[in-house]
Write an enzyme that holds these catalytic residues in place. Structure first.
Site, short mmCIF file in Angstrom:
data_model
loop_
_atom_site.label_atom_id
_atom_site.label_comp_id
_atom_site.label_asym_id
_atom_site.label_seq_id
_atom_site.Cartn_x
_atom_site.Cartn_y
_atom_site.Cartn_z
N GLU A 88 -3.76 78.98 59.17
CA GLU A 88 -3.10 80.25 59.45
C GLU A 88 -4.15 81.35 59.65
O GLU A 88 -5.02 81.54 58.80
CB GLU A 88 -2.18 80.67 58.30
CG GLU A 88 -0.91 79.88 58.19
CD GLU A 88 0.02 80.43 57.11
OE1 GLU A 88 1.16 79.94 57.03
OE2 GLU A 88 -0.38 81.35 56.37
N CYS A 89 -4.04 82.05 60.74
CA CYS A 89 -4.83 83.26 61.01
C CYS A 89 -6.33 82.99 60.88
O CYS A 89 -6.95 82.51 61.81
CB CYS A 89 -4.37 84.41 60.11
SG CYS A 89 -4.81 86.04 60.74
N ALA A 90 -6.94 83.29 59.75
CA ALA A 90 -8.37 83.02 59.57
C ALA A 90 -8.67 81.55 59.79
O ALA A 90 -9.70 81.18 60.36
CB ALA A 90 -8.82 83.46 58.18
#
Length: 460
Positions: free
Chosen positions: A345-347
């Site tokens: 997720e994301c990072a």
């Protein structure tokens, strides 16, 4: 079942009023009295709970009526507050600010009502005197179902200023439960996505939390605040339980004597600090052996890793160090190529890309990532475009985006999600066992995600 854990919701008219200082200070001050204090944060914020954990010695937990639904706010609260003497809930933004276009949904006021909890309003009084009465009166009277039980005045300039504020508030009939002077030592540094996480400045954060506790202890009536917390109404719901919700009519948690637990490595350390406590609890309940690792320092994945979870954080701040750890980048790429389940997720999405700001990353995805000046922020309604290690096609979830980076291309030939808000688009990547996306989701809203992931780890 009913429960009446003493609790307070710390709110404010707007962001920047001092909610985090007061909430964290209250948590630490009550913990110093020997109380077991349960820390909570309204909304999807990952950073403030880190400071809450320092103050209480307990994992900070989020209460998000948008991501999880209003029906889970009470059960998740009781799960986190189990065995505690007091719970302090820090609000988000202004008291009545909720999800855009959704009325009160996910606002601090909404969560306070769901918890039947009294609200303490933190008011930045630095640029007003008598007008504070009109401000407080407006917040008290706006929604009769929200019980504002007292006010804490922040950034009060002098004794004379305090007298003027108290005289004005006498007309409103809301007690002043604390008065805090300006105190630069409690300030915490900010960056492009908010406060700098505790993991990046632990020694300084410990000092800041101690200063918050001292300021709140000196300036607030802790006995009156505890009395207000005890006036919270009983909750007629049961505490959330990971083992209970992760089971299904066709699935029961694996017993230790049946099959070995698949090892799931979960990224942590300063670069990957964004995660919800319930995710690890759900993975464990689904039968996984969850092992943390730090991509900044560990050159190998934990021995026997069968699945990998990489949450959010600030890889752009640590891009050079992450890139320099070539052995781990190769290990991650090898695991992904083997078809093992990988949820990012994301990072985590950025870390799996070919490069980040020109520096080599894991190369699992044929995409490049870079920092931008533009903030992408907001709740999202999502649907799984196809089958993946996390969800079957058509699975609907709600999520949250919060980043100043861009990935090009923004999706693969098999996207992770179709988003309906704020505009229709596809996003993310599904490739073999990899599910990578910008979207932060809360698995308590869909426990089948954890169950499916662990089952794939067991069979891949």
């Amino acid at each position: 079942m009913s429960s009446s854990v003493p609790r307070l919701v710390v709110a404010a008219p707007s962001s920047g009023s001092g909610k985090t200082t007061v909430a964290t200070g209250l948590m630490a001050a009550f913990a110093a009295r020997g109380l077991a204090v349960s820390p909570h944060k309204v909304g999807p914020d990952y950073i403030d709970p880190g400071y809450h954990a320092l103050a209480t010695g307990r994992r900070g937990r989020n209460l998000d009526a948008y991501l999880c639904g209003p029906e889970l706010v009470g059960p998740l609260f009781l799960h986190g507050a189990r065995g505690c003497d007091l719970a302090v809930v820090e609000g988000v933004m202004g008291l009545y600010d909720g999800a855009a276009g959704e009325g009160e949904l996910a606002s601090t006021a909404h969560v306070a009502k769901l918890l039947r909890a009294p609200v303490v309003l933190v008011v930045d009084a630095s640029s007003q005197s008598r007008s504070v009465a009109a401000l407080v009166h407006g917040f008290v009277s706006w929604d009769p179902e929200v019980r504002v039980g007292g006010v804490i005045l922040n950034k009060v300039a002098s004794d004379r200023h305090e007298v003027m504020l108290r005289e004005a508030l006498e007309q409103v009939g809301v007690p002043v439960l604390g008065v805090l002077r300006r105190a630069p030592q409690v300030d915490t540094p900010s960056r492009h996505l908010g406060l700098v996480p505790v993991a990046e400045r632990r020694a300084e954060a410990v000092e800041a939390v101690a200063a918050m506790a001292a300021q709140v202890s000196d300036g607030c009536d802790l006995d009156a605040l505890m009395g207000l917390a005890r006036s919270a109404g009983a909750l007629s719901c049961a505490a959330w339980d990971a083992a209970e919700v992760v089971s299904s009519p066709t699935h029961q948690p694996t017993r230790p004597d049946e099959k070995p637990k698949p090892r799931v490595a979960v990224a942590g350390g300063p670069a990957f600090t964004f995660s919800y406590a319930e995710h690890t609890e759900l993975l464990t309940a689904a039968g996984a052996d969850v092992v943390p690792f730090d991509p900044l320092r560990d050159e190998e994945l934990p021995e026997g890793t069968r699945g990998l979870v990489i949450g959010g954080g600030f890889p752009e701040v640590y891009a050079a160090e992450l890139s320099a750890n070539e052995p781990l980048r190769k290990a991650v790429a090898h695991l992904a190529e083997s078809g093992a389940p990988v949820a990012a997720e994301c990072a985590g999405l950025l870390y799996l890309c070919r490069e980040l700001d020109g520096l080599p990353m894991c190369g699992v995805l044929d995409a490049g990532a870079r920092m931008t000046e533009r903030l992408t922020l907001g709740y999202r309604d999502a649907v799984a475009v196809g089958d993946s290690v996390l969800a079957a096609a058509g699975t609907r979830m709600r999520g949250h985006e919060f980043h100043r980076t861009v990935v090009e291309p923004g999706s693969g030939t098999e996207p992770a999600w179709g988003l309906r808000t704020p505009r229709r688009r596809v996003e993310g990547f599904v490739r073999r066992g990899v599910h990578a996306s910008y979207l932060h989701t809360h698995w308590a809203a869909e426990p089948g995600v954890a169950r499916r992931f662990v089952e794939r780890c067991r069979t891949s």
